[in-house]
Design a protein around this motif. Structure first.
Motif, PDB file in Angstrom:
ATOM      1  N   LEU A 113       0.825  -1.204   0.000  1.00 53.52           N
ATOM      2  CA  LEU A 113       0.000   0.000   0.000  1.00 53.52           C
ATOM      3  C   LEU A 113       0.862   1.257   0.000  1.00 53.52           C
ATOM      4  CD1 LEU A 113      -2.803  -1.075   2.492  1.00 53.52           C
ATOM      5  CD2 LEU A 113      -3.036  -0.734   0.028  1.00 53.52           C
ATOM      6  N   ALA A 114       1.976   1.223   0.753  1.00 55.06           N
ATOM      7  CA  ALA A 114       2.887   2.371   0.780  1.00 55.06           C
ATOM      8  C   ALA A 114       3.516   2.605  -0.583  1.00 55.06           C
ATOM      9  CB  ALA A 114       3.963   2.154   1.838  1.00 55.06           C
ATOM     10  N   ALA A 115       3.715   1.524  -1.330  1.00 59.39           N
ATOM     11  CA  ALA A 115       4.326   1.636  -2.659  1.00 59.39           C
ATOM     12  C   ALA A 115       3.293   1.904  -3.744  1.00 59.39           C
ATOM     13  CB  ALA A 115       5.092   0.356  -2.982  1.00 59.39           C
ATOM     14  N   GLY A 116       2.048   2.126  -3.336  1.00 58.93           N
ATOM     15  CA  GLY A 116       1.008   2.383  -4.320  1.00 58.93           C
ATOM     16  C   GLY A 116       0.694   1.191  -5.195  1.00 58.93           C
ATOM     17  N   LEU A 117       0.936  -0.005  -4.669  1.00 59.25           N
ATOM     18  CA  LEU A 117       0.691  -1.271  -5.383  1.00 59.25           C
ATOM     19  C   LEU A 117       1.521  -1.390  -6.657  1.00 59.25           C
ATOM     20  CD1 LEU A 117      -3.198  -1.445  -4.974  1.00 59.25           C
ATOM     21  CD2 LEU A 117      -1.479  -2.612  -3.611  1.00 59.25           C
ATOM     22  N   ALA A 118       2.643  -0.678  -6.685  1.00 55.59           N
ATOM     23  CA  ALA A 118       3.508  -0.715  -7.873  1.00 55.59           C
ATOM     24  C   ALA A 118       3.996  -2.123  -8.201  1.00 55.59           C
ATOM     25  CB  ALA A 118       4.692   0.229  -7.675  1.00 55.59           C
ATOM     26  N   GLN A 157      -5.867  -2.742  -7.163  1.00 57.83           N
ATOM     27  CA  GLN A 157      -6.742  -1.844  -6.406  1.00 57.83           C
ATOM     28  C   GLN A 157      -6.553  -2.132  -4.922  1.00 57.83           C
ATOM     29  OE1 GLN A 157      -8.049  -3.688  -8.993  1.00 57.83           O
ATOM     30  NE2 GLN A 157      -8.328  -2.065 -10.510  1.00 57.83           N
ATOM     31  N   SER A 158      -6.618  -1.096  -4.102  1.00 51.19           N
ATOM     32  CA  SER A 158      -6.316  -1.261  -2.678  1.00 51.19           C
ATOM     33  C   SER A 158      -7.303  -2.183  -1.973  1.00 51.19           C
ATOM     34  CB  SER A 158      -6.299   0.106  -1.985  1.00 51.19           C
ATOM     35  OG  SER A 158      -7.554   0.749  -2.105  1.00 51.19           O
ATOM     36  N   PHE A 159      -8.532  -2.296  -2.484  1.00 47.51           N
ATOM     37  CA  PHE A 159      -9.524  -3.120  -1.787  1.00 47.51           C
ATOM     38  C   PHE A 159      -9.214  -4.610  -1.864  1.00 47.51           C
ATOM     39  CE2 PHE A 159     -11.321  -2.575  -6.086  1.00 47.51           C
ATOM     40  CZ  PHE A 159     -11.507  -3.887  -6.458  1.00 47.51           C
ATOM     41  N   ILE A 160      -8.235  -5.010  -2.676  1.00 51.07           N
ATOM     42  CA  ILE A 160      -7.884  -6.435  -2.741  1.00 51.07           C
ATOM     43  C   ILE A 160      -7.327  -6.928  -1.405  1.00 51.07           C
ATOM     44  CG2 ILE A 160      -7.405  -6.350  -5.216  1.00 51.07           C
ATOM     45  CD1 ILE A 160      -4.434  -6.370  -4.528  1.00 51.07           C
ATOM     46  N   PHE A 161      -6.930  -6.000  -0.535  1.00 55.01           N
ATOM     47  CA  PHE A 161      -6.413  -6.407   0.771  1.00 55.01           C
ATOM     48  C   PHE A 161      -7.496  -6.448   1.849  1.00 55.01           C
ATOM     49  CE2 PHE A 161      -2.322  -4.687  -1.019  1.00 55.01           C
ATOM     50  CZ  PHE A 161      -1.700  -5.925  -1.115  1.00 55.01           C
ATOM     51  N   ASN A 162      -8.737  -6.161   1.487  1.00 54.31           N
ATOM     52  CA  ASN A 162      -9.801  -6.194   2.492  1.00 54.31           C
ATOM     53  C   ASN A 162      -9.951  -7.587   3.097  1.00 54.31           C
ATOM     54  OD1 ASN A 162     -10.179  -3.547   1.823  1.00 54.31           O
ATOM     55  ND2 ASN A 162     -12.262  -3.774   1.033  1.00 54.31           N
ATOM     56  N   ARG A 163      -9.979  -8.603   2.266  1.00 53.72           N
ATOM     57  CA  ARG A 163     -10.132  -9.966   2.781  1.00 53.72           C
ATOM     58  C   ARG A 163      -8.938 -10.385   3.633  1.00 53.72           C
ATOM     59  NH1 ARG A 163     -11.703 -10.722  -2.778  1.00 53.72           N
ATOM     60  NH2 ARG A 163     -13.975 -10.725  -2.987  1.00 53.72           N
ATOM     61  N   ALA A 183      -5.129  -0.006   5.611  1.00 49.41           N
ATOM     62  CA  ALA A 183      -5.990  -0.612   4.601  1.00 49.41           C
ATOM     63  C   ALA A 183      -7.257   0.225   4.409  1.00 49.41           C
ATOM     64  CB  ALA A 183      -6.342  -2.044   5.005  1.00 49.41           C
ATOM     65  N   THR A 184      -8.033  -0.159   3.381  1.00 41.98           N
ATOM     66  CA  THR A 184      -9.235   0.616   3.050  1.00 41.98           C
ATOM     67  C   THR A 184     -10.508  -0.057   3.544  1.00 41.98           C
ATOM     68  OG1 THR A 184      -9.402  -0.516   0.906  1.00 41.98           O
ATOM     69  CG2 THR A 184      -8.139   1.540   0.978  1.00 41.98           C
ATOM     70  N   SER A 185     -10.373  -1.080   4.370  1.00 42.89           N
ATOM     71  CA  SER A 185     -11.543  -1.844   4.799  1.00 42.89           C
ATOM     72  C   SER A 185     -12.217  -1.187   5.999  1.00 42.89           C
ATOM     73  CB  SER A 185     -11.135  -3.283   5.159  1.00 42.89           C
ATOM     74  OG  SER A 185     -12.231  -3.987   5.703  1.00 42.89           O
ATOM     75  N   GLY A 186     -13.356  -0.549   5.756  1.00 41.88           N
ATOM     76  CA  GLY A 186     -14.131   0.010   6.853  1.00 41.88           C
ATOM     77  C   GLY A 186     -14.687  -1.078   7.755  1.00 41.88           C
ATOM     78  N   ALA A 187     -14.998  -2.250   7.163  1.00 39.68           N
ATOM     79  CA  ALA A 187     -15.516  -3.371   7.954  1.00 39.68           C
ATOM     80  C   ALA A 187     -14.476  -3.846   8.954  1.00 39.68           C
ATOM     81  CB  ALA A 187     -15.935  -4.513   7.032  1.00 39.68           C
ATOM     82  N   ALA A 188     -13.233  -3.958   8.507  1.00 36.87           N
ATOM     83  CA  ALA A 188     -12.166  -4.400   9.413  1.00 36.87           C
ATOM     84  C   ALA A 188     -11.927  -3.364  10.509  1.00 36.87           C
ATOM     85  CB  ALA A 188     -10.880  -4.655   8.631  1.00 36.87           C
ATOM     86  N   MET A 189     -11.979  -2.093  10.166  1.00 29.03           N
ATOM     87  CA  MET A 189     -11.800  -1.052  11.173  1.00 29.03           C
ATOM     88  C   MET A 189     -12.912  -1.113  12.212  1.00 29.03           C
ATOM     89  SD  MET A 189     -10.062   1.414  12.428  1.00 29.03           S
ATOM     90  CE  MET A 189      -8.894   1.917  11.146  1.00 29.03           C
ATOM     91  N   LEU A 190     -14.147  -1.288  11.755  1.00 31.75           N
ATOM     92  CA  LEU A 190     -15.268  -1.422  12.685  1.00 31.75           C
ATOM     93  C   LEU A 190     -15.069  -2.638  13.587  1.00 31.75           C
ATOM     94  CD1 LEU A 190     -18.122  -0.660  13.672  1.00 31.75           C
ATOM     95  CD2 LEU A 190     -19.028  -2.091  11.815  1.00 31.75           C
TER      96      LEU A 190
END
Length: 391
Positions: free
Chosen positions: A132-137, A147-153, A192-199
């Motif tokens: 994520l820090a590398a912008g998924l390069a 896409q960043s959401f691939i790390f939600n799971r 990460a971009t997961s609001g579910a995980a943050m909750l």
């Protein structure tokens, strides 16, 4: 028994479980395959060694089988039987693999297994944060989905497994390392971009602390979370629309608050038309084509084509009706009773994982996704085992 002294198939099954967090970070649906394969390996280990299976108590087993039977019966009125069967296979394979693990592997797990699982957990956190820090390069360079959401799971995997893993580490005298993993988890969830995980994290952390102080209170919190999410699911969309001011909903556009509320209302309308039986197991992906969809008011139903209700509890109501919801509640009761019989320290972990799972399910995609079922079964395995130092 030391890890090196265990049967080869036992070691293979445990090794697959140990690498699960890292495997999910690399391939974010791999939990389903890992649980299915590990379960077969564990069963083969018991067969070849002549060992006995540890069968579950009859009452919980009957409750689980009754829920499964009702889901199977609901295929009789499913308008998309092929979809229902596909979803059943996707959920069934990792579930069966998890059951085989629970009944086949010994109750004690070696320290080496815990050590490698902790290393895989840390590696998964570092990998996710670094990418994520590398912008998924790196993924873009390899031509992979970037896409960043691939790390939600993977982040949800880390969230559920952390609590029992931390207790197993503490039992081995690795408490400081467990705290370090906890810090890594917090950083990873925050990045990460997961609001579910943050909750899930925001609810699980205080629940873990409370349950560590009072196991009864921890169990009550877990039970209240499960019951509350299930009971309120058919009414959540309407309640939130009435309670939340439009300005706040607009400010929550980044998490698609308005769309989620409308989706919850649309699927709740299906529940109102098929309150007892639901529309059939696994049909949420094609709910817009359900006969019940043609019966709902014209102002409703626009987002039934979203493919899922963004609430696994609501999905149970919409697909399996009141009967399915009551059977789900019965299974939840037996889960809580099993948690109550765990050692005191593991009760806190199991309560935290349960609350995190309920929080995630109440806002995320499909309840029957194979990776999610596999993750739940892996978490159950971690909670149900004992760790001992190797001699």
């Amino acid at each position: 028994m030391p890890f090196s002294s265990r049967p080869l198939l036992d070691r293979a099954a445990l090794s697959l479980l140990a690498i699960l967090p890292l495997a999910m970070a690399l391939a974010n649906r791999s939990a389903a395959a890992i649980l299915a394969v590990a379960g077969v390996l564990a069963l083969l280990a018991r067969i070849t060694s002549g060992g006995r299976l540890t069968l579950p108590p009859p009452a919980p087993a009957a409750a689980a089988l009754t829920f499964i039977a009702w889901a199977a019966v609901s295929l009789a009125w499913s308008h998309a039987p092929a979809t229902s069967l596909f979803v059943a296979a996707e959920a069934g394979l990792p579930f069966l693999g998890g059951v085989l693990l629970l009944i086949s592997l010994p109750r004690d797990i070696p320290a080496a297994f815990v050590r490698w699982a902790a290393i895989a957990f840390a590696a998964a956190c570092v990998l996710i944060v670094a990418e994520l820090a590398a912008g998924l390069a790196p993924r873009e360079a390899l031509g992979l989905r970037a896409q960043s959401f691939i790390f939600n799971r993977p982040v949800m995997t880390l969230l559920l497994i952390f609590w029992p893993l931390a207790i197993q580490m503490k039992r081995l005298g690795w408490g400081r390392w467990a705290l370090a993993l906890g810090a890594l988890l917090i950083v990873t969830v925050e990045r990460a971009t997961s609001g579910a995980a943050m909750l899930g994290l925001l609810l699980a952390l205080p629940a873990f602390l409370v349950a560590s102080w009072s196991r009864r209170t921890g169990l009550l919190l877990a039970g209240a979370m499960l019951a509350g999410c299930l009971v309120i699911a058919p009414f959540k969309g309407v309640l939130l629309e009435r309670i939340l001011p439009p300005s706040l909903i607009a400010r929550l556009e980044s998490v698609h608050a308005a769309d989620r509320i409308e989706i919850w209302q649309d699927f709740a309308a299906i529940v109102q038309r098929r309150p007892l039986t639901g529309a059939g197991f696994g049909v949420s992906a094609k709910m817009a084509e359900a006969p019940a969809a043609a019966e709902i008011p014209p102002e409703r139903g626009r987002l039934l084509a979203a493919g899922h209700p963004h609430d696994g509890f609501l999905q149970i109501w919409a697909e399996l009706g009141l009967v399915g919801a009551l059977l789900a509640a019965l299974n939840g009761f037996f889960i809580l009773r099993a948690i109550a019989r765990l050692p005191h320290d593991m009760i806190a972990a199991a309560a935290a994982s349960t609350i995190a799972a309920a929080a995630v399910v109440s806002v995320f995609h499909g309840a029957w996704q194979g990776w999610w079922i596999g993750l739940l079964m892996a978490t159950a395995f971690w909670c149900s085992r004992e760790t001992r130092r190797e001699s």
